[in-house]
Write a protein that holds these residues in place. Structure first.
Motif, PDB file in Angstrom:
ATOM      1  N   ALA A  80       0.839  -1.204   0.000  1.00 26.39           N
ATOM      2  CA  ALA A  80       0.000   0.000   0.000  1.00 26.39           C
ATOM      3  C   ALA A  80       0.870   1.247   0.000  1.00 26.39           C
ATOM      4  N   LEU A  81       0.513   2.213  -0.838  1.00 30.46           N
ATOM      5  CA  LEU A  81       1.234   3.486  -0.943  1.00 30.46           C
ATOM      6  C   LEU A  81       0.265   4.621  -0.642  1.00 30.46           C
ATOM      7  N   GLN A  82       0.616   5.430   0.333  1.00 28.97           N
ATOM      8  CA  GLN A  82      -0.228   6.553   0.739  1.00 28.97           C
ATOM      9  C   GLN A  82       0.596   7.831   0.776  1.00 28.97           C
ATOM     10  N   PRO A  83       0.324   8.779  -0.133  1.00 32.12           N
ATOM     11  CA  PRO A  83       1.068  10.055  -0.102  1.00 32.12           C
ATOM     12  C   PRO A  83       0.831  10.791   1.201  1.00 32.12           C
ATOM     13  N   GLN A  84       1.874  11.448   1.671  1.00 31.43           N
ATOM     14  CA  GLN A  84       1.748  12.216   2.898  1.00 31.43           C
ATOM     15  C   GLN A  84       0.906  13.457   2.664  1.00 31.43           C
ATOM     16  N   ALA A  85       0.555  14.110   3.767  1.00 34.01           N
ATOM     17  CA  ALA A  85      -0.277  15.310   3.674  1.00 34.01           C
ATOM     18  C   ALA A  85       0.418  16.356   2.810  1.00 34.01           C
ATOM     19  N   GLY A  86      -0.337  16.929   1.897  1.00 37.43           N
ATOM     20  CA  GLY A  86       0.218  17.927   0.994  1.00 37.43           C
ATOM     21  C   GLY A  86       0.668  17.357  -0.330  1.00 37.43           C
ATOM     22  N   SER A  87       0.831  16.016  -0.417  1.00 35.21           N
ATOM     23  CA  SER A  87       1.214  15.379  -1.665  1.00 35.21           C
ATOM     24  C   SER A  87      -0.035  14.882  -2.386  1.00 35.21           C
ATOM     25  N   ARG A  88       0.144  14.472  -3.618  1.00 35.30           N
ATOM     26  CA  ARG A  88      -1.007  14.012  -4.394  1.00 35.30           C
ATOM     27  C   ARG A  88      -0.550  12.963  -5.401  1.00 35.30           C
ATOM     28  N   PHE A  89      -1.535  12.389  -6.065  1.00 30.80           N
ATOM     29  CA  PHE A  89      -1.251  11.386  -7.083  1.00 30.80           C
ATOM     30  C   PHE A  89      -0.923  12.092  -8.393  1.00 30.80           C
ATOM     31  N   ASP A  90       0.327  12.504  -8.530  1.00 30.67           N
ATOM     32  CA  ASP A  90       0.740  13.250  -9.710  1.00 30.67           C
ATOM     33  C   ASP A  90       1.586  12.371 -10.623  1.00 30.67           C
ATOM     34  N   TYR A  91       2.189  13.005 -11.606  1.00 25.18           N
ATOM     35  CA  TYR A  91       2.984  12.264 -12.593  1.00 25.18           C
ATOM     36  C   TYR A  91       4.178  11.569 -11.938  1.00 25.18           C
ATOM     37  N   ARG A  92       4.865  12.262 -11.051  1.00 26.22           N
ATOM     38  CA  ARG A  92       6.022  11.666 -10.389  1.00 26.22           C
ATOM     39  C   ARG A  92       5.620  10.439  -9.574  1.00 26.22           C
ATOM     40  N   PHE A  93       4.480  10.526  -8.914  1.00 22.64           N
ATOM     41  CA  PHE A  93       4.023   9.405  -8.092  1.00 22.64           C
ATOM     42  C   PHE A  93       3.748   8.178  -8.956  1.00 22.64           C
TER      43      PHE A  93
END
Length: 391
Positions: A80-93
């Motif tokens: 499971a991968l969960q971005p930290q607060a302030g991050s989002r599912f963007d191109y880099r992710f």
């Protein structure tokens, strides 16, 4: 009773033979335990799965193996991968997410499939059968979006030399084509083209006896960078513009993925805050082995997206931790137990002989116990785990 006493009294007359027999049996038990219960590096093998508890004689275990061959292995790990607060599912992710999927597929032993949001196929739309990260491009060709933007960024980092610009006017292009076409007509007389083709066609038929037989050769699969070139339009953009465009594209794709109920329950959490990778192992795999678990930890540490919390779980991880705990307890309890025995014997007999003889008897008993377990164990399972140490 008296008969038993006389029997043991008679045995005392063969003290040396009994000592030699005891040493030989202990050596045999030690060798058996070493071959069956330990690896070549001297690490204890612990099987914490449910298979050893299945009765081999009743046919249950054979039926279990048959059903596993039919329906596949039940061994699945969830990452499971969960971005930290302030991050989002963007191109880099999603780029790192796809790289992590490929590393798990290639790096873990006996992996059958790794399913993620980046490779799960869509069932409808223009690019049905391909992943959601494929979109229809020029000439109705489905382009891999992640590779497309990675190619554009690579063009900026390493711009090619001698790019052909689009400054030629339409008249000049048409004029060149007309001129070339007229030159071809002047060289070939009327009807010369057809006759030449007929002659060449006939010659090929005579030379090649296998004419008419279709020979299909496997087509080479080319990557996106091998089938595309860096154009002036790409080089005119900045890295920030490409990343911004890619992020917008990722947002629209992720929005489309969230509308699918099956994906949302299996690969995306209900609150849309976590995405998962499902690692499915083959029936020959032992995913609870330290080799697999430690390799998984190294891959996650090296390829996890930045500013992302990574977790993984599954039955295999529980079995691995259970086996690790058992070995740790044995390594901790056994020395303390022997120390307590020696201390008790020393306080009781107050002599070296009174301590040494009972301790030797206890050690021989432990070796015999391990040897008996090795003799009465299940060789198929032990052989299967022989290359997968636990301690």
């Amino acid at each position: 009773m008296q008969g038993s006493v006389r029997f043991f009294q008679a045995l005392t007359g063969f003290r040396k033979s009994l000592i030699l027999l005891t040493v030989l049996l202990t050596a045999f038990a030690f060798h058996t335990a070493k071959e069956r219960l330990f690896t070549a590096e001297g690490r204890l093998i612990v099987d914490s799965t449910v298979e050893p508890f299945m009765a081999r004689g009743s046919g249950t275990y054979e039926y279990f193996k048959e059903m596993r061959e039919v329906f596949g292995s039940e061994e699945v790990m969830v990452v499971a991968l969960q971005p930290q607060a302030g991050s989002r599912f963007d191109y880099r992710f999603f780029t790192t997410h796809e790289e992590l999927r490929k590393q798990l597929q290639a790096g873990l032993p006996d992996v059958e499939e790794v399913t993620a949001v980046t490779n799960i196929p869509r069932i409808n739309g223009n690019c049905a059968g391909k992943s959601f990260f494929h979109v229809e491009g020029v000439a109705s060709v489905c382009e891999p979006i992640l590779e497309k933007y990675a190619f554009q960024l690579e063009c900026l980092k390493n711009p090619p030399t001698g790019i052909v610009t689009t400054d030629d006017s339409e008249d000049g292009l048409v004029g060149d084509l007309d001129e070339d076409f007229n030159e071809d007509e002047a060289e070939d007389p009327e009807g010369g083209l057809d006759s030449g083709l007929d002659e060449e066609f006939s010659a090929e038929e005579e030379d090649d006896e296998s004419y008419g037989e279709s020979e299909s050769e496997p087509e080479a699969v080319l990557s996106y960078s091998e089938t595309n070139i860096c154009t002036p339009d790409i080089l005119a953009k900045s890295e920030a513009q490409i990343i911004s465009e890619a992020d917008q594209h990722m947002a629209s794709i992720f929005k489309e993925i969230k509308e699918h109920e099956l994906i949302r329950r299996d690969l995306i959490s209900p609150d849309y805050a976590t995405v998962a990778l499902l690692v499915k192992f083959s029936t020959q795999a032992v995913p609870s082995s330290p080799e697999t678990q430690e390799t998984l930890q190294r891959i996650l540490k090296a390829h996890s997206p930045a500013k992302t919390q990574v977790s993984y779980s599954g039955q295999a991880r529980t079995e691995y931790l259970s086996a690790k705990t058992i070995v740790s307890d044995i390594a901790r309890i056994l020395p303390w137990s022997l120390g307590l025995i020696i201390l008790t014997l020393a306080l009781t007999f107050r002599s070296v002989r009174g301590v040494l003889i009972p301790v030797v008897v206890v050690m021989f008993g432990i070796v015999w116990t391990f040897g008996f377990i090795g003799l009465t164990g299940f060789p198929p399972r032990v052989a299967r785990l022989s290359h997968n140490p636990v301690m």
